[in-house]
Design a protein around this motif. Structure first.
Motif, short mmCIF file in Angstrom:
data_model
loop_
_atom_site.label_atom_id
_atom_site.label_comp_id
_atom_site.label_asym_id
_atom_site.label_seq_id
_atom_site.Cartn_x
_atom_site.Cartn_y
_atom_site.Cartn_z
N LEU A 110 0.83 -1.20 0.00
CA LEU A 110 0.00 0.00 0.00
C LEU A 110 0.87 1.25 0.00
O LEU A 110 1.97 1.25 0.54
N ARG A 111 0.35 2.30 -0.60
CA ARG A 111 1.02 3.59 -0.51
C ARG A 111 0.39 4.41 0.61
O ARG A 111 -0.84 4.47 0.73
N VAL A 112 1.23 5.02 1.44
CA VAL A 112 0.75 5.91 2.50
C VAL A 112 0.47 7.26 1.87
O VAL A 112 1.37 7.90 1.33
N GLN A 113 -0.78 7.69 1.93
CA GLN A 113 -1.19 8.91 1.24
C GLN A 113 -0.86 10.17 2.03
O GLN A 113 -0.72 11.25 1.45
N GLN A 114 -0.72 10.06 3.36
CA GLN A 114 -0.48 11.23 4.18
C GLN A 114 0.98 11.68 4.10
O GLN A 114 1.88 10.86 3.91
N PRO A 115 1.25 12.98 4.27
CA PRO A 115 2.64 13.45 4.26
C PRO A 115 3.42 12.97 5.48
O PRO A 115 4.64 12.87 5.43
N PHE A 116 2.70 12.70 6.58
CA PHE A 116 3.35 12.14 7.76
C PHE A 116 3.30 10.62 7.62
O PHE A 116 2.24 10.02 7.55
N LYS A 117 4.46 10.00 7.52
CA LYS A 117 4.54 8.57 7.21
C LYS A 117 4.56 7.71 8.47
O LYS A 117 3.67 6.89 8.70
N ARG A 118 5.60 7.90 9.30
CA ARG A 118 5.74 7.07 10.50
C ARG A 118 4.60 7.29 11.49
O ARG A 118 4.22 6.40 12.23
N VAL A 119 4.07 8.50 11.52
CA VAL A 119 3.00 8.86 12.44
C VAL A 119 1.65 8.31 11.98
O VAL A 119 0.75 8.07 12.78
N SER A 120 1.51 8.08 10.68
CA SER A 120 0.25 7.65 10.10
C SER A 120 -0.23 6.32 10.68
O SER A 120 0.56 5.41 10.91
N MET A 141 6.42 23.83 19.28
CA MET A 141 5.99 22.75 18.39
C MET A 141 6.63 22.87 17.02
O MET A 141 6.90 21.87 16.35
N HIS A 142 6.93 24.10 16.57
CA HIS A 142 7.55 24.31 15.28
C HIS A 142 9.07 24.51 15.36
O HIS A 142 9.68 24.92 14.38
N ASN A 143 9.64 24.24 16.52
CA ASN A 143 11.10 24.36 16.68
C ASN A 143 11.72 23.05 16.20
O ASN A 143 12.00 22.15 16.98
N PHE A 144 11.94 22.96 14.91
CA PHE A 144 12.32 21.68 14.30
C PHE A 144 13.67 21.18 14.77
O PHE A 144 13.89 19.97 14.90
N SER A 145 14.60 22.07 15.03
CA SER A 145 15.91 21.63 15.53
C SER A 145 15.77 21.01 16.92
O SER A 145 16.43 20.01 17.24
N LEU A 146 14.87 21.56 17.75
CA LEU A 146 14.62 20.98 19.08
C LEU A 146 13.92 19.63 18.95
O LEU A 146 14.23 18.68 19.69
N LEU A 147 12.98 19.53 18.01
CA LEU A 147 12.30 18.25 17.79
C LEU A 147 13.28 17.16 17.38
O LEU A 147 13.18 16.01 17.82
N ALA A 205 5.33 15.84 14.97
CA ALA A 205 5.57 14.52 15.55
C ALA A 205 6.43 13.67 14.63
O ALA A 205 7.29 12.88 15.08
N GLU A 206 6.23 13.83 13.32
CA GLU A 206 7.01 13.07 12.34
C GLU A 206 8.51 13.38 12.47
O GLU A 206 9.36 12.51 12.30
N TYR A 207 8.84 14.64 12.77
CA TYR A 207 10.24 15.01 12.99
C TYR A 207 10.86 14.17 14.10
O TYR A 207 12.00 13.72 14.00
N ILE A 208 10.11 13.97 15.18
CA ILE A 208 10.62 13.21 16.33
C ILE A 208 10.79 11.74 15.96
O ILE A 208 11.84 11.13 16.22
N ASN A 251 13.01 8.37 17.62
CA ASN A 251 12.26 8.15 18.86
C ASN A 251 10.79 7.90 18.54
O ASN A 251 10.07 8.81 18.15
N PRO A 252 10.30 6.66 18.73
CA PRO A 252 8.90 6.34 18.41
C PRO A 252 7.93 6.67 19.53
O PRO A 252 6.71 6.56 19.36
N ASN A 253 8.45 7.09 20.70
CA ASN A 253 7.62 7.25 21.89
C ASN A 253 7.13 8.68 22.04
O ASN A 253 7.67 9.49 22.79
N VAL A 254 6.06 8.98 21.31
CA VAL A 254 5.49 10.33 21.30
C VAL A 254 4.03 10.26 21.73
O VAL A 254 3.27 9.40 21.26
N ILE A 255 3.65 11.18 22.62
CA ILE A 255 2.26 11.35 23.04
C ILE A 255 1.82 12.73 22.59
O ILE A 255 2.51 13.72 22.83
#
Length: 366
Positions: free
Chosen positions: A65-75, A196-202, A229-232, A237-241
């Protein structure tokens, strides 16, 4: 792109398929083991990959299947529709966040003010049923003259509260320079709405292994939140809430923010990650917190973050949205009624129908 393998696929075949896919198309292959299926996620440029070619790699491949969302791992597609869980070790034992586990309550003051205050609050919220103590050591404030938190010394006070109670610790990280200090104390590292938009921190919190609580930005869309969340996850790190804490809308007269409870069914359809609701920041008014907390339970939240302070009138930050320990005790009892109805409450605070009637008596709820 995701590849769903048939139930019972041998481990050596999974390894072989993963290696051949990586070698052939120069993609990263990530394995996700569900209850009944193993899913391989292809990360990278998959636009030129023919699904039929992939299907021919092995008779053990059930579906491509193709993942249609731009966020892949989070999907949610990335786990073939299954929810994930975040397991957090604490001195009192492992705590599970996820839609198939009891609701986790996180409680405590906005800011750590002194040792007596934070230890006593920790004892009270634990007695009521909380599994984690929240408290700010570093505080992002709109005004540069407002209380900014006591910094690293406050982390020591949080550690003292954990030593006294066994509660897990949730505290906010604002600057990558403080990551090692925060990680030594925190069991869950919070990334606040402003970052939340501080990508370097994420990326930094994604490169370490402590679970991350990612709050929604004040004006962030759901797609922007999930991409954060996808950045993390993309950093390892898969452990995101995910934590909904209210968004900024056109009407700020009666509540601090607009608590968006509609994110619960929306996120359930989009992502496998656990979801927390923060009705304290979401409303900014302590009198609104109980109804929003109970509504969040009915709507399907996995966790709640509630601000509790022994004397809200004298709090150094966010006093108007904080409950006293006594009011928190009563709220947990009321939440347990809804939690039991939806089968998400592990330790009921009371046992009789008469108790539930008393708790909802208007005279006692004032």
């Amino acid at each position: 792109m995701i590849i769903i393998l048939k139930s019972g696929t041998p481990v050596e075949e999974i390894t072989r398929i993963s290696q051949e896919l990586s070698d052939t198309w120069k993609v990263t292959v990530e394995k996700s083991v569900g209850t009944h299926k193993v899913v391989l996620g292809l990360i990278g440029d998959t636009t030129s990959i023919d699904k039929l070619q992939v299907q021919e790699f092995s008779p053990w491949i059930e579906q491509v299947l193709r993942v249609q969302q731009p966020f892949k791992r989070v999907s949610r597609e990335f786990r073939h529709g299954e929810a994930s869980e975040v397991v957090v070790p604490t001195p009192n034992g492992d705590v599970y966040f996820g839609e198939h586990h009891p609701i986790v309550v996180v409680a405590g003051p906005c800011s750590v003010e002194n040792e007596a205050m934070i230890v006593e609050t920790a004892k009270r919220v634990k007695a009521a049923g909380a599994k984690f103590l929240r408290g700010g050591a570093y505080k992002p404030r709109t005004s540069p003259y407002a209380f900014q938190g006591y910094g690293e010394s406050a982390l020591d006070l949080l550690a003292a509260a954990r030593e006294a109670t066994g509660l897990g610790i949730v505290t906010e990280l604002m600057d990558a320079a403080d990551l090692s200090a925060v990680a030594r104390t925190a069991d869950i590292i919070q990334i606040g709405a402003r970052n939340m938009h501080n990508f370097s921190l994420l990326k930094k919190v994604g490169a370490q292994d402590k679970p991350v609580l990612l709050k929604r930005g004040m004006s962030a869309t759901i797609d922007e939140w999930l991409m954060a969340a996808e950045y993390i996850l993309a950093s390892g790190n898969p452990n995101v809430i995910l934590c909904e804490r209210g968004i900024r809308t056109f009407d700020g007269k009666y509540a601090r923010n607009t608590l968006d409870l509609s994110v619960l069914p929306v996120l359930r359809s989009l992502t496998h990650l656990p979801i927390m609701i923060d009705p304290s920041h979401g409303t900014g008014r302590s009198e609104y917190v109980p109804s929003m907390a109970m509504a969040a339970i009915a709507a399907g939240t996995d966790a709640l973050m509630i601000e509790v302070h022994p004397n809200p009138a004298k709090a150094l930050s966010d006093g108007p949205q904080s409950l006293t320990p006594d009011k928190f005790d009563r709220l947990v009892q009321e939440m347990s009624i809804i939690g039991k109805v939806v089968d998400r409450w592990s330790t009921p605070t009371f046992n009789s129908i008469n108790d539930s009637r008393i708790l909802f008596t208007p005279e006692l709820s004032k």
